[in-house]
Design a protein around this motif. Structure first.
Motif, PDB file in Angstrom:
ATOM      1  N   SER A   1      90.464  29.179   0.913  1.00 56.13           N
ATOM      2  CA  SER A   1      90.167  31.355   1.172  1.00 56.13           C
ATOM      3  C   SER A   1      89.476  31.691  -0.155  1.00 56.13           C
ATOM      4  N   GLY A   2      90.391  31.188  -0.940  1.00 54.11           N
ATOM      5  CA  GLY A   2      89.752  31.697  -2.703  1.00 54.11           C
ATOM      6  C   GLY A   2      90.606  32.680  -3.216  1.00 54.11           C
ATOM      7  N   PHE A   3      90.199  32.840  -4.385  1.00 54.35           N
ATOM      8  CA  PHE A   3      90.887  33.684  -5.610  1.00 54.35           C
ATOM      9  C   PHE A   3      91.860  34.561  -4.554  1.00 54.35           C
ATOM     10  N   ASN A   4      90.081  35.968  -4.216  1.00 52.87           N
ATOM     11  CA  ASN A   4      91.349  37.050  -3.902  1.00 52.87           C
ATOM     12  C   ASN A   4      92.219  36.913  -2.791  1.00 52.87           C
ATOM     13  N   SER A   5      92.204  36.018  -1.176  1.00 52.73           N
ATOM     14  CA  SER A   5      92.939  35.890  -1.303  1.00 52.73           C
ATOM     15  C   SER A   5      93.830  35.505  -1.335  1.00 52.73           C
ATOM     16  N   ALA A   6      94.510  33.963  -2.026  1.00 49.96           N
ATOM     17  CA  ALA A   6      95.261  33.716  -2.417  1.00 49.96           C
ATOM     18  C   ALA A   6      96.168  34.884  -3.559  1.00 49.96           C
ATOM     19  N   LEU A   7      95.395  35.682  -4.321  1.00 53.44           N
ATOM     20  CA  LEU A   7      96.494  37.047  -5.002  1.00 53.44           C
ATOM     21  C   LEU A   7      96.953  38.001  -4.374  1.00 53.44           C
ATOM     22  N   ALA A   8      95.982  38.258  -3.214  1.00 54.61           N
ATOM     23  CA  ALA A   8      96.489  39.034  -2.436  1.00 54.61           C
ATOM     24  C   ALA A   8      98.090  38.876  -1.969  1.00 54.61           C
ATOM     25  N   TRP A   9      97.777  37.501  -1.398  1.00 57.21           N
ATOM     26  CA  TRP A   9      99.571  37.220  -0.856  1.00 57.21           C
ATOM     27  C   TRP A   9     100.527  36.740  -1.835  1.00 57.21           C
ATOM     28  N   LEU A  10     100.457  36.740  -2.928  1.00 51.61           N
ATOM     29  CA  LEU A  10     101.223  36.177  -4.195  1.00 51.61           C
ATOM     30  C   LEU A  10     102.167  36.966  -3.988  1.00 51.61           C
ATOM     31  N   ALA A  11     102.071  38.643  -3.792  1.00 60.28           N
ATOM     32  CA  ALA A  11     103.143  39.697  -4.298  1.00 60.28           C
ATOM     33  C   ALA A  11     103.716  39.907  -3.011  1.00 60.28           C
ATOM     34  N   PRO A  12     103.756  39.499  -1.943  1.00 61.26           N
ATOM     35  CA  PRO A  12     103.889  39.820  -0.626  1.00 61.26           C
ATOM     36  C   PRO A  12     105.047  38.309  -0.367  1.00 61.26           C
ATOM     37  N   SER A  13     104.214  36.873  -0.689  1.00 59.14           N
ATOM     38  CA  SER A  13     105.362  35.971  -0.818  1.00 59.14           C
ATOM     39  C   SER A  13     106.529  36.258  -1.954  1.00 59.14           C
TER      40      SER A  13
ATOM     41  N   ARG B   1      85.546  29.814   2.155  1.00 54.41           N
ATOM     42  CA  ARG B   1      86.083  30.482   0.958  1.00 54.41           C
ATOM     43  C   ARG B   1      84.711  31.750   1.000  1.00 54.41           C
ATOM     44  N   GLU B   2      83.785  31.033   1.740  1.00 56.50           N
ATOM     45  CA  GLU B   2      82.953  31.471   1.468  1.00 56.50           C
ATOM     46  C   GLU B   2      82.212  32.600   1.938  1.00 56.50           C
ATOM     47  N   GLN B   3      83.526  32.906   3.430  1.00 57.44           N
ATOM     48  CA  GLN B   3      83.508  33.790   4.409  1.00 57.44           C
ATOM     49  C   GLN B   3      83.975  35.169   4.123  1.00 57.44           C
ATOM     50  N   ALA B   4      83.157  36.538   4.732  1.00 58.04           N
ATOM     51  CA  ALA B   4      84.541  36.871   4.098  1.00 58.04           C
ATOM     52  C   ALA B   4      85.340  37.803   5.702  1.00 58.04           C
ATOM     53  N   GLY B   5      86.153  38.245   5.017  1.00 58.87           N
ATOM     54  CA  GLY B   5      86.876  39.121   5.811  1.00 58.87           C
ATOM     55  C   GLY B   5      87.851  38.290   6.673  1.00 58.87           C
ATOM     56  N   LEU B   6      88.536  38.435   7.628  1.00 60.15           N
ATOM     57  CA  LEU B   6      89.614  38.121   8.242  1.00 60.15           C
ATOM     58  C   LEU B   6      88.965  36.464   8.282  1.00 60.15           C
ATOM     59  N   GLY B   7      88.587  35.224   8.377  1.00 60.24           N
ATOM     60  CA  GLY B   7      88.897  34.140   7.770  1.00 60.24           C
ATOM     61  C   GLY B   7      88.934  34.015   6.812  1.00 60.24           C
ATOM     62  N   ARG B   8      88.917  34.572   6.055  1.00 57.74           N
ATOM     63  CA  ARG B   8      89.446  34.629   4.961  1.00 57.74           C
ATOM     64  C   ARG B   8      90.713  34.369   4.718  1.00 57.74           C
ATOM     65  N   TYR B   9      91.136  35.784   5.026  1.00 64.13           N
ATOM     66  CA  TYR B   9      92.105  36.889   4.297  1.00 64.13           C
ATOM     67  C   TYR B   9      93.577  35.639   5.485  1.00 64.13           C
ATOM     68  N   GLY B  10      93.046  36.152   7.428  1.00 58.72           N
ATOM     69  CA  GLY B  10      93.831  35.355   8.313  1.00 58.72           C
ATOM     70  C   GLY B  10      93.925  33.742   7.936  1.00 58.72           C
ATOM     71  N   LEU B  11      93.682  33.675   7.215  1.00 55.27           N
ATOM     72  CA  LEU B  11      94.049  31.980   7.031  1.00 55.27           C
ATOM     73  C   LEU B  11      95.306  32.280   5.643  1.00 55.27           C
ATOM     74  N   ALA B  12      94.626  32.545   5.169  1.00 57.99           N
ATOM     75  CA  ALA B  12      95.965  33.204   3.660  1.00 57.99           C
ATOM     76  C   ALA B  12      97.303  33.913   4.615  1.00 57.99           C
ATOM     77  N   VAL B  13      97.155  34.568   5.282  1.00 54.94           N
ATOM     78  CA  VAL B  13      98.163  35.219   5.943  1.00 54.94           C
ATOM     79  C   VAL B  13      98.919  33.997   6.898  1.00 54.94           C
ATOM     80  N   VAL B  14      98.110  33.010   7.551  1.00 53.83           N
ATOM     81  CA  VAL B  14      99.007  32.535   8.399  1.00 53.83           C
ATOM     82  C   VAL B  14      99.444  31.303   7.525  1.00 53.83           C
ATOM     83  N   TRP B  15      99.179  31.052   6.196  1.00 53.64           N
ATOM     84  CA  TRP B  15     100.174  29.797   5.413  1.00 53.64           C
ATOM     85  C   TRP B  15     101.288  30.342   4.899  1.00 53.64           C
TER      86      TRP B  15
END
Length: 153
Positions: free
Chosen positions: A51-63, A4-18
């Motif tokens: 992954s943190g707040f932003n990535s979780a929030l970003a994938w709420l609507a697509p889920s 969750r302290e990384q920027a970019g694909l590391g954070r969001y990529g894991l959220a996408v996979v889940w």
């Protein structure tokens, strides 16, 4: 460094996979399709934690959208109960992401305070030491090392 302290694909990529895995489990596995929001909610919780707040929030609507598309195709009638389930899913997921935001904020504050204490410890004009519960020296600052006549290590 945590994900969750990384920027970019590391954070969001894991959220996408889940998220993709959660939707796939819901669609492909009969017990999961009986409770269609369970796996996506688990994905939101994992995304928020790792992954943190932003990535979780970003994938709420697509889920929610993916599950609702699945439900619309599998259920002949889509009614008020389904809207309520979607609203409950979104509300719980938002609550989880809010808790993730609060945790991130408190961790940031703890790191800031720890850095402040470390600076004060190192720059103090008087001798300071940390002792363990059994009375052993765990750490000393430069001044205390000079007072007791030992190296700072």
């Amino acid at each position: 460094m945590r994900i969750r302290e990384q920027a970019g694909l590391g954070r969001y990529g894991l959220a996408v996979v889940w998220t993709v895995a959660a939707v796939w489990v819901t669609v492909a596995w009969a017990p999961a399709s009986a409770r269609p929001y369970t796996a996506p909610l688990a994905a939101i919780v994992l995304s928020a934690w790792f992954s943190g707040f932003n990535s979780a929030l970003a994938w709420l609507a697509p889920s929610a959208l993916a599950i609702n598309i699945y439900l619309a195709r599998t259920q002949p009638v889509w009614g008020v109960a389904d809207l309520i389930r979607t609203a409950l899913f979104a509300g719980i997921a938002l609550l989880v992401t809010a808790f993730a935001r609060a945790r991130e904020s408190s961790e940031r504050e703890a790191r800031r305070q720890n850095a402040h204490l470390e600076a004060m410890f190192g720059q103090a004009a008087m001798g300071i030491s940390y002792l363990s519960l059994d009375g052993r020296l765990r750490r000393v600052n430069q001044r205390m090392a000079a007072i007791i006549g030992r190296a700072i290590e």
